[in-house]
Design a protein around this motif. Structure first.
Motif, PDB file in Angstrom:
ATOM      1  N   LEU A   1      -4.157   7.027  -2.443  1.00  0.00           N
ATOM      2  CA  LEU A   1      -3.833   5.677  -1.979  1.00  0.00           C
ATOM      3  C   LEU A   1      -3.715   4.778  -3.197  1.00  0.00           C
TER       4      LEU A   1
ATOM      5  N   SER B   1       1.965  11.905   4.584  1.00  0.00           N
ATOM      6  CA  SER B   1       1.002  10.832   4.862  1.00  0.00           C
ATOM      7  C   SER B   1       1.740   9.665   5.496  1.00  0.00           C
ATOM      8  N   ASP B   2       0.977   8.806   6.129  1.00  0.00           N
ATOM      9  CA  ASP B   2       1.554   7.620   6.758  1.00  0.00           C
ATOM     10  C   ASP B   2       0.526   6.503   6.723  1.00  0.00           C
ATOM     11  N   LEU B   3       0.971   5.280   6.895  1.00  0.00           N
ATOM     12  CA  LEU B   3       0.094   4.110   6.888  1.00  0.00           C
ATOM     13  C   LEU B   3       0.394   3.228   8.092  1.00  0.00           C
ATOM     14  N   THR B   4      -0.634   2.544   8.580  1.00  0.00           N
ATOM     15  CA  THR B   4      -0.458   1.591   9.658  1.00  0.00           C
ATOM     16  C   THR B   4      -1.536   0.516   9.536  1.00  0.00           C
TER      17      THR B   4
ATOM     18  N   THR C   1       0.831   5.706  -0.027  1.00  0.00           N
ATOM     19  CA  THR C   1       0.141   6.998  -0.020  1.00  0.00           C
ATOM     20  C   THR C   1       1.167   8.102  -0.260  1.00  0.00           C
TER      21      THR C   1
ATOM     22  N   TRP D   1       0.862  -1.182   0.000  1.00  0.00           N
ATOM     23  CA  TRP D   1       0.000   0.000   0.000  1.00  0.00           C
ATOM     24  C   TRP D   1       0.894   1.226   0.000  1.00  0.00           C
TER      25      TRP D   1
END
Length: 78
Positions: free
Chosen positions: A50, A74-77, A38, A36
């Motif tokens: 995204l 941005s960040d993803l978790t 972003t 993934w």
């Protein structure tokens, strides 16, 4: 984009036009066989997007525009 094939001991820099970025931190998250990603998909800090890849980052599919206007880091978790 920076890629390592030896667990981070050495790195190769590559231009990936599918992941254009205005030099504003994006994020990548590995979840099983899916990556993934972003970032601001624009020449300026707009259009937070995204994307996903199911082939190790060789190709990317746009999933959604998260913020069509001004955006930045941005960040993803999980």
């Amino acid at each position: 984009m920076h890629v390592s094939k030896d667990g981070g001991k050495t790195w190769e820099t590559r231009l990936d036009r599918a992941l254009r970025d205005p030099h504003c931190n994006g994020a990548v998250l590995a979840d099983g066989d899916t990556l993934w990603f972003t970032n601001c998909d624009a020449e300026n800090r707009t259009n937070a997007t995204l994307k996903k890849s199911r082939d190790g980052g060789q190709t990317w599919t746009k999933i959604a525009t998260l913020t069509p206007g001004p955006a930045a880091y941005s960040d993803l978790t999980k």
